[in-house]
Design a protein around this motif. Structure first.
Motif, PDB file in Angstrom:
ATOM      1  N   GLU A   1       2.324   4.351   7.315  1.00 49.80           N
ATOM      2  CA  GLU A   1       1.590   4.816   6.143  1.00 49.80           C
ATOM      3  C   GLU A   1       1.339   6.320   6.217  1.00 49.80           C
ATOM      4  O   GLU A   1       1.317   7.001   5.189  1.00 49.80           O
ATOM      5  CB  GLU A   1       0.277   4.052   6.015  1.00 49.80           C
ATOM      6  CG  GLU A   1       0.492   2.587   5.639  1.00 49.80           C
ATOM      7  CD  GLU A   1      -0.800   1.819   5.460  1.00 49.80           C
ATOM      8  OE1 GLU A   1      -1.392   1.899   4.350  1.00 49.80           O
ATOM      9  OE2 GLU A   1      -1.225   1.138   6.419  1.00 49.80           O
ATOM     10  N   ALA A   2       1.175   6.839   7.430  1.00 46.88           N
ATOM     11  CA  ALA A   2       0.975   8.276   7.594  1.00 46.88           C
ATOM     12  C   ALA A   2       2.179   9.066   7.096  1.00 46.88           C
ATOM     13  O   ALA A   2       2.036  10.192   6.597  1.00 46.88           O
ATOM     14  CB  ALA A   2       0.711   8.603   9.059  1.00 46.88           C
TER      15      ALA A   2
ATOM     16  N   ALA B   1       1.923   9.184   3.328  1.00 48.83           N
ATOM     17  CA  ALA B   1       0.840  10.108   2.984  1.00 48.83           C
ATOM     18  C   ALA B   1       1.284  11.558   3.155  1.00 48.83           C
ATOM     19  O   ALA B   1       0.948  12.423   2.330  1.00 48.83           O
ATOM     20  CB  ALA B   1      -0.386   9.816   3.849  1.00 48.83           C
TER      21      ALA B   1
ATOM     22  N   LEU C   1       0.949   4.011  -3.083  1.00 49.76           N
ATOM     23  CA  LEU C   1       0.573   5.400  -2.847  1.00 49.76           C
ATOM     24  C   LEU C   1       1.627   6.353  -3.404  1.00 49.76           C
ATOM     25  O   LEU C   1       1.303   7.332  -4.094  1.00 49.76           O
ATOM     26  CB  LEU C   1       0.384   5.630  -1.347  1.00 49.76           C
ATOM     27  CG  LEU C   1       0.054   7.059  -0.904  1.00 49.76           C
ATOM     28  CD1 LEU C   1      -1.276   7.508  -1.494  1.00 49.76           C
ATOM     29  CD2 LEU C   1       0.017   7.139   0.624  1.00 49.76           C
TER      30      LEU C   1
ATOM     31  N   VAL D   1       3.499  12.453   0.180  1.00 46.28           N
ATOM     32  CA  VAL D   1       2.698  12.662  -1.029  1.00 46.28           C
ATOM     33  C   VAL D   1       1.983  14.015  -0.975  1.00 46.28           C
ATOM     34  O   VAL D   1       1.941  14.751  -1.969  1.00 46.28           O
ATOM     35  CB  VAL D   1       1.698  11.505  -1.200  1.00 46.28           C
ATOM     36  CG1 VAL D   1       0.646  11.834  -2.268  1.00 46.28           C
ATOM     37  CG2 VAL D   1       2.436  10.220  -1.580  1.00 46.28           C
ATOM     38  N   GLU D   2       1.450  14.356   0.180  1.00 46.31           N
ATOM     39  CA  GLU D   2       0.781  15.648   0.330  1.00 46.31           C
ATOM     40  C   GLU D   2       1.752  16.798   0.091  1.00 46.31           C
ATOM     41  O   GLU D   2       1.421  17.779  -0.604  1.00 46.31           O
ATOM     42  CB  GLU D   2       0.171  15.751   1.725  1.00 46.31           C
ATOM     43  CG  GLU D   2      -0.574  17.054   1.977  1.00 46.31           C
ATOM     44  CD  GLU D   2      -1.144  17.143   3.383  1.00 46.31           C
ATOM     45  OE1 GLU D   2      -1.705  18.210   3.726  1.00 46.31           O
ATOM     46  OE2 GLU D   2      -1.024  16.164   4.149  1.00 46.31           O
TER      47      GLU D   2
ATOM     48  N   ARG E   1       0.830  -1.208   0.000  1.00 47.85           N
ATOM     49  CA  ARG E   1       0.000   0.000   0.000  1.00 47.85           C
ATOM     50  C   ARG E   1       0.863   1.255   0.000  1.00 47.85           C
ATOM     51  O   ARG E   1       0.583   2.218  -0.710  1.00 47.85           O
ATOM     52  CB  ARG E   1      -0.927   0.015   1.217  1.00 47.85           C
ATOM     53  CG  ARG E   1      -2.144  -0.849   1.112  1.00 47.85           C
ATOM     54  CD  ARG E   1      -3.240  -0.401   2.089  1.00 47.85           C
ATOM     55  NE  ARG E   1      -2.799  -0.363   3.464  1.00 47.85           N
ATOM     56  CZ  ARG E   1      -3.096  -1.285   4.384  1.00 47.85           C
ATOM     57  NH1 ARG E   1      -3.830  -2.340   4.048  1.00 47.85           N
ATOM     58  NH2 ARG E   1      -2.675  -1.156   5.629  1.00 47.85           N
ATOM     59  N   LYS E   2       1.898   1.258   0.833  1.00 49.22           N
ATOM     60  CA  LYS E   2       2.775   2.427   0.907  1.00 49.22           C
ATOM     61  C   LYS E   2       3.432   2.696  -0.444  1.00 49.22           C
ATOM     62  O   LYS E   2       3.474   3.845  -0.914  1.00 49.22           O
ATOM     63  CB  LYS E   2       3.844   2.216   1.984  1.00 49.22           C
ATOM     64  CG  LYS E   2       3.321   2.204   3.399  1.00 49.22           C
ATOM     65  CD  LYS E   2       4.437   2.213   4.443  1.00 49.22           C
ATOM     66  CE  LYS E   2       5.355   1.024   4.351  1.00 49.22           C
ATOM     67  NZ  LYS E   2       6.325   0.964   5.457  1.00 49.22           N
TER      68      LYS E   2
ATOM     69  N   ALA F   1       1.454   8.719  -6.943  1.00 48.36           N
ATOM     70  CA  ALA F   1       1.656  10.172  -6.905  1.00 48.36           C
ATOM     71  C   ALA F   1       2.682  10.605  -7.936  1.00 48.36           C
ATOM     72  O   ALA F   1       2.526  11.651  -8.589  1.00 48.36           O
ATOM     73  CB  ALA F   1       2.093  10.593  -5.500  1.00 48.36           C
TER      74      ALA F   1
END
Length: 361
Positions: free
Chosen positions: A343-344, A347, A274, A350-351, A270-271, A278
Motif C-alpha cells: 500500500e505504501a 501511496a 486509493l 499518488v503523492e 484499498r490500493k 486520485a
C-alpha cells in the motif's frame, strides 16, 4: 540502493519477505547442502517442496477434490492452444468472449483447432473500455466450453461477475487476477494463469482443471500439451520449472500468513480505490474504463497533455516508481498493483501524481 516500487505488468514485484527467505536458503535449503535450483525434481527434498506448494495452493483457493492442479511451463499463451486441444472432446465448436488483447490472442489460436469459434460477446466497439453485460453474451448452444479473460492486463478491464454458461464448462485466463481475492473454483471447468503477476516468477503456469474434462485430447496433441499426462505424473512428466515452483510455494505461505485471500482482497480493494480516487478527483489524469468494470490489478491512465508523458516517467523513476509506461497499443500510463505491491507503493505513486500535477498542470 533502495528497492523501487515496480509497477510492471509482469514480471512483477515479489513480496520482499519471500525474496529474503529465498536469499537465506540460496546456498543451503534446510540442511540439504544445495540450492533448490540444483535439486533433482525426483529427489525427496524437492518432492516435498512441490507437494507442500500444491497443498497450500489448494487450501488458499479451496480447490475441490475433483480438480487437478498442474504446475506447467510455456506461459499462459501456450494454454490458448492447450485448452481447445483438451476440451473440445470430440466437438468442434467453442464460445469466446472478446474483451481485449489477451482475449483476441486466445480466439486467434483457438481457430487453429475449432471449426467454429463463436464470439459470444465483444466490446471492441467501445475500444475495450468495458466488460459486456450478461445479456450481451450469446452462447452458441453446441460449444464445448466458454472462454473468457476475467481481467485484461493491457486495457485494465475486469469482469464484476462470473458468466453463466448453462452447464457448459467455463474456462478462464486468470493470469492477472488469480490469488488476488477468493473465487469459487467449482464455477469453472478450467482456470489457467501465468505466474509472473500474483503467483511467482516467470516460467511457471498454473492450470486448475476438473477431472472429467481431461483424457480426450484431439488427435495429434503433443504429449506436453496433454493435461492427463501431466496430471498422471504430478506435473513431473519432464523437468518442471523447479525454482519458480519453489518461489510460488513461498508466495503461497506468505498469503496464508497474511490471512488468506479474504485478507488479500481487502488490501487490494484499498490500493485500487486509493489510485482511482486520485485519478477521478483530478482533471489532469483520466482513466478510460467504465467505473463498474475497472481492474483491481491494472490501472491505465492518461495525462491531459500527452506531451508531458516523458517528463512524468522521468520524474517517477527519480522517485523510485518504475515501469509505469502504458502498453504500446494503448499509450499513456499503466500501474499494475498486484498482491506484492505494498500500500505504501500506491501511496507514493499518488503523492507523486499530485505533486507532478501541481508543478506541471
Amino acid at each position: 540502493m533502495a528497492r523501487v516500487y515496480n509497477f510492471s505488468a509482469g514480471p512483477a514485484m515479489l513480496p520482499e519477505s519471500v525474496l529474503q527467505q529465498a536469499c537465506d536458503e540460496m546456498l543451503d535449503w534446510r540442511g540439504s547442502g544445495m540450492c533448490v535450483a540444483e535439486m533433482s525434481h525426483r529427489g525427496k527434498e524437492y518432492m516435498s517442496i512441490a507437494a507442500e506448494a500444491e497443498a497450500d495452493l489448494r487450501e488458499l483457493l479451496n480447490v475441490p477434490n475433483n480438480y487437478k492442479v498442474l504446475f506447467l511451463q510455456g506461459g499462459a499463451s501456450s494454454q490458448f492452444a492447450a485448452v481447445p486441444m483438451n476440451l473440445l472432446r470430440g466437438g468442434s465448436s467453442a464460445d469466446y468472449i472478446n474483451t481485449g488483447s489477451w482475449s483476441k490472442k486466445a480466439i486467434s489460436e483457438a481457430r487453429h483447432y475449432c471449426s467454429n469459434v463463436n464470439v459470444a460477446a465483444t466490446t471492441e466497439e467501445s475500444k475495450f473500455t468495458r466488460a459486456p453485460v450478461p445479456a450481451e453474451i450469446q452462447l452458441s448452444g453446441d460449444a464445448a466450453y466458454l472462454h473468457y479473460t476475467p481481467n485484461e492486463t493491457i486495457e485494465g478491464v475486469e469482469f464484476a461477475y462470473i458468466p453463466e454458461t448453462g452447464g457448459c464448462p467455463l474456462v478462464a485466463d486468470m493470469s492477472s487476477t488469480l490469488l488476488s481475492r477468493p473465487i469459487d473454483i467449482s464455477r469453472f471447468g478450467l482456470i489457467y494463469a501465468g505466474a509472473q503477476k500474483n503467483i511467482g516468477p516467470a516460467g511457471l503456469t498454473i492450470v486448475i482443471v476438473r477431472e472429467d474434462l481431461i483424457g480426450m485430447p484431439i488427435a495429434g496433441t503433443p504429449t506436453m500439451f496433454d493435461y492427463k499426462i501431466h496430471a498422471d505424473n504430478d506435473s513431473m512428466y519432464n523437468t518442471p520449472a523447479t525454482y519458480a515452483w519453489y518461489l510460488a510455494g513461498l508466495v503461497f505461505k506468505w498469503l496464508k500468513d497474511l490471512g488468506g485471500l479474504d485478507a488479500m482482497a481487502i488490501i487490494n480493494q484499498r490500493k485500487a480505490a486509493l489510485l482511482y480516487n486520485a485519478i477521478d478527483s483530478s482533471s489532469f489524469y483520466a482513466n478510460p474504463v467504465q467505473p463498474t468494470d475497472r481492474s483491481w490489478m491494472n490501472v491505465p491512465f492518461t495525462l491531459a497533455n500527452p506531451a508531458l508523458d516523458d517528463a512524468f516517467l522521468k520524474g517517477a523513476k527519480a522517485a523510485n516508481l518504475t515501469t509505469l509506461k502504458g502498453h504500446r497499443s494503448v499509450g499513456g500510463m499503466r500501474a499494475s498493483i498486484y498482491n506484492a505491491m505494498p500500500e505504501a507503493g500506491v501511496a507514493a505513486l499518488v503523492e507523486f501524481m499530485r505533486e507532478f500535477e501541481r508543478t506541471q498542470g
